[in-house]
Design an enzyme around this catalytic site. Structure first.
Site, short mmCIF file in Angstrom:
data_model
loop_
_atom_site.label_atom_id
_atom_site.label_comp_id
_atom_site.label_asym_id
_atom_site.label_seq_id
_atom_site.Cartn_x
_atom_site.Cartn_y
_atom_site.Cartn_z
N ASN A 146 0.82 -1.22 0.00
CA ASN A 146 0.00 0.00 0.00
C ASN A 146 0.85 1.27 0.00
O ASN A 146 0.35 2.35 0.32
CB ASN A 146 -1.00 0.00 1.17
N ARG A 284 3.38 7.28 11.32
CA ARG A 284 2.84 6.80 12.60
C ARG A 284 2.69 7.99 13.52
O ARG A 284 3.57 8.86 13.59
CB ARG A 284 3.77 5.76 13.25
N GLN A 313 -5.17 3.46 18.35
CA GLN A 313 -6.18 3.26 17.31
C GLN A 313 -7.10 2.12 17.72
O GLN A 313 -6.57 1.06 18.07
CB GLN A 313 -5.51 2.97 15.97
N HIS A 332 -7.62 5.88 9.98
CA HIS A 332 -6.45 5.27 9.31
C HIS A 332 -6.90 4.54 8.03
O HIS A 332 -7.15 3.34 8.04
CB HIS A 332 -5.78 4.29 10.28
P1 NDP Z 1 10.26 1.88 3.47
O1 NDP Z 1 10.90 0.87 4.33
O2 NDP Z 1 10.32 1.76 1.99
O3 NDP Z 1 10.85 3.31 3.79
C1 NDP Z 1 11.14 3.73 5.07
C2 NDP Z 1 12.31 4.69 4.96
O4 NDP Z 1 12.48 5.29 6.24
C3 NDP Z 1 13.61 4.01 4.58
O5 NDP Z 1 14.16 4.70 3.48
C4 NDP Z 1 14.44 4.19 5.84
O6 NDP Z 1 15.77 4.44 5.60
C5 NDP Z 1 13.88 5.47 6.38
N1 NDP Z 1 14.22 5.72 7.77
C6 NDP Z 1 14.20 4.86 8.80
N2 NDP Z 1 14.59 5.48 9.92
C7 NDP Z 1 14.84 6.76 9.57
C8 NDP Z 1 15.28 7.88 10.30
N3 NDP Z 1 15.55 7.80 11.61
N4 NDP Z 1 15.44 9.06 9.64
C9 NDP Z 1 15.19 9.14 8.31
N5 NDP Z 1 14.77 8.09 7.58
C10 NDP Z 1 14.60 6.92 8.21
O7 NDP Z 1 8.74 1.96 3.96
P2 NDP Z 1 7.46 2.64 3.26
O8 NDP Z 1 7.90 3.89 2.58
O9 NDP Z 1 6.70 1.64 2.48
O10 NDP Z 1 6.61 2.99 4.56
C11 NDP Z 1 7.09 3.93 5.52
C12 NDP Z 1 6.20 3.91 6.75
O11 NDP Z 1 4.93 4.43 6.39
C13 NDP Z 1 5.90 2.52 7.31
O12 NDP Z 1 6.92 2.08 8.19
C14 NDP Z 1 4.62 2.76 8.04
O13 NDP Z 1 4.89 3.20 9.36
C15 NDP Z 1 3.97 3.89 7.28
N6 NDP Z 1 2.82 3.40 6.50
C16 NDP Z 1 1.60 3.94 6.74
C17 NDP Z 1 0.50 3.45 6.09
C18 NDP Z 1 -0.85 4.05 6.30
O14 NDP Z 1 -1.85 3.42 5.96
N7 NDP Z 1 -0.95 5.26 6.82
C19 NDP Z 1 0.57 2.32 5.17
C20 NDP Z 1 1.95 1.90 4.88
C21 NDP Z 1 3.00 2.39 5.57
P3 NDP Z 1 16.82 3.39 5.03
O15 NDP Z 1 16.05 2.23 4.52
O16 NDP Z 1 17.49 4.19 3.99
O17 NDP Z 1 17.64 3.04 6.21
#
Ligand code: NDP
Length: 385
Positions: A146, A284, A313, A332
């Site tokens: 998603n 989140r 939630q 959500h």
């Molecule tokens: P990804 O794993 O593709 O991306 C997460 C990114 O966050 C990675 O690039 C990671 O960095 C980066 N990251 C982690 N820690 C840090 C930090 N401290 N500072 C900066 N960047 C950081 O996940 P998605 O993009 O698919 O999803 C992201 C989040 O969105 C999920 O974890 C979830 O919490 C939320 N989400 C919400 C949904 C909703 O319905 N509202 C649905 C789906 C997701 P790197 O990998 O480069 O280390």
């Protein structure tokens, strides 16, 4: 095996008999080449409501035909909830970020048979990963299912806030026509600076979608994007959120919740944002300090806040984000469109098929495995250790 699945309630009007549209578009795959879920087959109609209790993620006939027992409930929070009662003999728990069955350390201790905690979506922060590691439980989620759905919601939310859509719509519902009230807070995004905290699947998709709006694009992430991506989109990289946010008119949060990001947007960081900045958080809730957000909207430091993630939630009826000024909050929903549901239901089945067959779960779906962070979890999450 006993599969315990916690899903949100059916519509108050009853489980749908008809739908607004007849089909879903066929997608070739995810951006970047990851394949869509590959279960052996599915027993549901893509586009139907799968994410609520009666939808059962389309799993019942598959599981029962293999001799497994499936319990589906939305009853997860009250004392003596069905979730708590069934946990003791559950081998697999399936839960969703939208209606999270919080798998705390205390619940892990009461689930001696648990082997797999499966998130039918993305974001396994409702699972205590340290406890999963300690108990040898595998944690998996349906990576990418998603991400684009959420990216679309982020773009919508930015436009909603900046153009002041929600109050303008309310004027129509109220029978009014006062243009001045609607436009007194309405701007164009063109030329604004927008920055994403994290440029993973969602963050990068947001940047790509905003590029045609002629916005200046910024990002911060633990890992830098390839130079050609930065150049193609004209991205400015910042080493930290603190470095980035003072430059931005709009900030969008797209990082997982883990110890590094929890409480990141507190009074101190928000005070460094431009007066009248907008903050969109579909990642989140606890990445932002709940009351600091309310204070910033009241003082005008933030001109708007939007998103779909809350804590806990479901949010209680007196949650201050329901009534704070200039917000564009929804329940959500961003990652649970009917389009997304078809993908995460299929991905859930794919993971279960691997788990039952004893074959490896795709690395990109793994968060914890073999007593440590694994796959996507090792890349994107941190634990308290
Ligand atoms: P990804 O794993 O593709 O991306 C997460 C990114 O966050 C990675 O690039 C990671 O960095 C980066 N990251 C982690 N820690 C840090 C930090 N401290 N500072 C900066 N960047 C950081 O996940 P998605 O993009 O698919 O999803 C992201 C989040 O969105 C999920 O974890 C979830 O919490 C939320 N989400 C919400 C949904 C909703 O319905 N509202 C649905 C789906 C997701 P790197 O990998 O480069 O280390």
């Amino acid at each position: 095996m006993k599969i315990l699945c916690v899903l949100y309630d059916d519509p108050v009007s009853g489980y749908p008999k008809t739908y607004a549209r007849d089909d879903l578009p066929e997608l070739p795959g995810y951006p970047g080449g990851q394949t869509l879920p590959t279960p052996s087959s599915v027993d549901f109609t893509p586009g139907h409501l799968l994410g609520s209790v009666s939808g059962e993620l389309g799993l019942r006939s598959f599981l029962e035909s293999q001799g497994h027992e499936l319990v589906v409930t939305s009853d997860k929070d009250r004392d003596g909830s069905e979730f708590d009662r069934r946990l003791a003999d559950a081998d697999v728990v399936i839960s969703q970020p939208f209606w999270p069955a919080y798998l705390t350390a205390e619940r892990f201790a009461r689930a001696p048979r648990l082997k797999l905690a499966l998130t039918a979506g993305i974001g396994s922060d409702h699972v205590d990963l340290d406890a999963a590691i300690a108990h040898g439980v595998t944690v998996a989620e349906v990576t990418y299912c998603n991400s684009i759905s959420v990216a679309e919601h982020v773009v919508m939310s930015i436009l909603n806030l900046v153009r002041n859509f929600v109050p303008s719509h309310q004027i129509v519902l109220d029978g009014g026509w006062n243009i001045a009230d609607a436009v007194a807070r309405s701007y164009d995004v063109e030329g604004m600076h927008v920055g994403t905290v994290a440029a993973g699947r969602i963050g990068l998709a947001v940047l790509k979608r905003l590029a045609p709006f002629d916005m200046h694009l910024h990002y911060t992430d633990r890992h830098r994007l390839p130079l050609e991506v930065e150049e193609e989109l004209g991205l400015t990289f910042h080493a930290s959120a603190a470095d980035m946010v003072p430059h931005c008119d709009v900030v969008t949060i797209n990082a997982p919740l883990h110890p590094e990001t929890e409480g990141l947007f507190d009074d101190e960081l928000i005070a460094t944002m431009k007066r009248g900045a907008y903050l969109v958080n579909t990642a989140r809730a606890r990445i932002a300090d709940r009351d600091a957000v309310v204070r910033a909207l009241q003082s005008g430091r933030l001109a708007g806040y939007a998103g779909d993630v809350w804590f806990p939630q479901p949010a209680p009826s007196d949650h201050p984000w329901r009534t704070m000024p200039n917000h564009g909050m929804t329940p959500h929903i961003s990652g649970s469109s009917l389009s997304a549901q078809a993908r995460y239901a299929a991905g859930t089945r794919e993971i279960l098929e691997s788990f039952f067959a004893g074959t490896p779960i795709r690395d990109e779906y793994l968060i914890v495995d073999g007593g440590k962070l694994a796959g996507t979890g090792a890349h994107s999450y941190a634990v308290r250790g």
